[in-house]
Design a protein around this motif. Structure first.
Motif, PDB file in Angstrom:
ATOM      1  N   ASN A 178       0.602  -1.023   0.127  1.00  0.00           N
ATOM      2  CA  ASN A 178       0.221   0.070   0.037  1.00  0.00           C
ATOM      3  C   ASN A 178       0.946   1.496  -0.193  1.00  0.00           C
ATOM      4  N   PRO A 179       1.316   1.567  -1.279  1.00  0.00           N
ATOM      5  CA  PRO A 179       2.249   2.801  -1.172  1.00  0.00           C
ATOM      6  C   PRO A 179       1.364   4.066  -0.861  1.00  0.00           C
ATOM      7  N   ARG A 180       2.245   5.286  -0.260  1.00  0.00           N
ATOM      8  CA  ARG A 180       1.191   6.302  -0.129  1.00  0.00           C
ATOM      9  C   ARG A 180       0.537   6.871  -1.361  1.00  0.00           C
ATOM     10  N   PRO A 181      -0.473   7.692  -1.093  1.00  0.00           N
ATOM     11  CA  PRO A 181      -1.068   8.299  -2.437  1.00  0.00           C
ATOM     12  C   PRO A 181      -0.203   8.744  -3.568  1.00  0.00           C
ATOM     13  N   VAL A 237      15.777   3.766  -4.001  1.00  0.00           N
ATOM     14  CA  VAL A 237      14.832   4.364  -4.815  1.00  0.00           C
ATOM     15  C   VAL A 237      13.489   4.222  -4.272  1.00  0.00           C
ATOM     16  N   CYS A 238      13.121   5.373  -3.852  1.00  0.00           N
ATOM     17  CA  CYS A 238      11.931   5.380  -2.963  1.00  0.00           C
ATOM     18  C   CYS A 238      10.628   5.360  -3.569  1.00  0.00           C
ATOM     19  N   HIS A 239      10.333   4.080  -3.776  1.00  0.00           N
ATOM     20  CA  HIS A 239       8.855   3.716  -4.448  1.00  0.00           C
ATOM     21  C   HIS A 239       7.657   4.532  -3.895  1.00  0.00           C
ATOM     22  N   ASN A 240       7.562   4.845  -2.785  1.00  0.00           N
ATOM     23  CA  ASN A 240       6.365   5.314  -2.360  1.00  0.00           C
ATOM     24  C   ASN A 240       6.389   6.787  -2.641  1.00  0.00           C
ATOM     25  N   CYS A 271      10.350   4.792   1.916  1.00  0.00           N
ATOM     26  CA  CYS A 271      11.206   6.137   2.525  1.00  0.00           C
ATOM     27  C   CYS A 271      10.185   6.862   3.234  1.00  0.00           C
ATOM     28  N   ASP A 272      10.406   7.223   4.592  1.00  0.00           N
ATOM     29  CA  ASP A 272       9.606   8.097   5.547  1.00  0.00           C
ATOM     30  C   ASP A 272       9.798   9.305   5.347  1.00  0.00           C
ATOM     31  N   THR A 273      10.960   9.623   4.587  1.00  0.00           N
ATOM     32  CA  THR A 273      11.105  11.458   4.386  1.00  0.00           C
ATOM     33  C   THR A 273      10.577  11.627   3.079  1.00  0.00           C
ATOM     34  N   ASN A 274      10.331  12.584   2.767  1.00  0.00           N
ATOM     35  CA  ASN A 274      10.100  13.138   1.300  1.00  0.00           C
ATOM     36  C   ASN A 274      11.114  13.318   0.551  1.00  0.00           C
ATOM     37  N   ILE A 275      11.841  12.078   0.193  1.00  0.00           N
ATOM     38  CA  ILE A 275      12.813  12.190  -0.803  1.00  0.00           C
ATOM     39  C   ILE A 275      12.544  11.091  -2.164  1.00  0.00           C
ATOM     40  N   THR A 276      13.168  10.954  -2.983  1.00  0.00           N
ATOM     41  CA  THR A 276      12.861  10.350  -4.157  1.00  0.00           C
ATOM     42  C   THR A 276      14.054   9.385  -4.024  1.00  0.00           C
ATOM     43  N   GLY A 277      15.020   9.429  -3.447  1.00  0.00           N
ATOM     44  CA  GLY A 277      16.084   8.211  -3.486  1.00  0.00           C
ATOM     45  C   GLY A 277      17.295   8.740  -2.740  1.00  0.00           C
ATOM     46  N   GLY A 278      18.244   7.739  -2.907  1.00  0.00           N
ATOM     47  CA  GLY A 278      19.765   8.355  -2.002  1.00  0.00           C
ATOM     48  C   GLY A 278      20.805   7.309  -2.469  1.00  0.00           C
ATOM     49  N   TYR A 279      21.966   7.923  -2.224  1.00  0.00           N
ATOM     50  CA  TYR A 279      23.111   6.937  -2.578  1.00  0.00           C
ATOM     51  C   TYR A 279      23.925   6.591  -1.138  1.00  0.00           C
TER      52      TYR A 279
END
Length: 187
Positions: free
Chosen positions: A8-11, A72-75, A56-64
């Motif tokens: 159940n991804p975030r909206p 890669v932040c799927h949600n 990812c619980d923070t509002n980011i799209t990804g990280g290295y």
């Protein structure tokens, strides 16, 4: 970041499975292939498990994550192009880590340089992307975008205050903005 294969991804987000499919598709992207080849040539090959979907619980799209790979932040992603952009941007960070044995991510200037390069070389600041974000300035928008996105990246570092991030970006701007390695020129 927590690896939670939520169904159940975030909206607006996608599931882990959808994201993993899009990551596999991104591996066929010409720029992703190019960067992976250059990482391999630099003796820093990336295996199939180097890029992973995470919740990812923070509002980011990804990280290295040095030594671990790309998150890669799927949600927080919805479409293939967004996944491609995250992968390309983070592969540039991985390349920078590979070629600079002494890169220290807690050093604001080191991170600023990699953020500038990633913003400039990944396509993050392409004119069409900027238009979609609501930035309509015709002249200098690319460099403004690179500065803005580098600032956001450096300020996410707990070691870097706003003033420190600004100073670091200014100090390394010319060298790092003009460093297009492994490309001949900025794509």
């Amino acid at each position: 970041m927590e690896n939670n294969p939520s169904q159940n991804p975030r909206p607006g987000g996608m599931t882990v499975e959808e994201c993993n499919d899009k990551i596999r598709q991104s591996l066929r992207n010409p720029m992703v292939k190019f960067l992976r080849e250059h990482l391999e040539k630099a003796c820093c090959g990336v295996g199939d498990n180097f890029i992973k979907a995470y919740d990812c619980d923070t509002n980011i799209t990804g990280g290295y994550v040095p030594g671990e790979g790309i998150v890669v932040c799927h949600n927080h992603l919805r479409i293939q192009d967004e996944v491609n952009q995250v992968v390309i941007h983070k592969l540039i960070h991985a390349y920078d880590q590979c070629r600079a044995a002494n890169l220290n991510w807690s050093d604001c200037a080191h991170q600023a340089c990699s953020e500038i390069r990633a913003g400039n070389l990944s396509g993050d600041c392409h004119f069409k992307r900027e238009l979609l974000r609501g930035y309509t300035k015709l002249r200098g928008q690319g460099q403004e975008c690179v500065r803005r996105r580098a600032m956001a990246g450096v300020m996410a570092n707990p070691n870097c205050s706003k003033a420190t991030a600004e100073d670091a970006i200014e100090a390394v701007w010319d060298v790092c903005y003009n460093d297009t390695t492994p490309f001949d020129r900025a794509p």
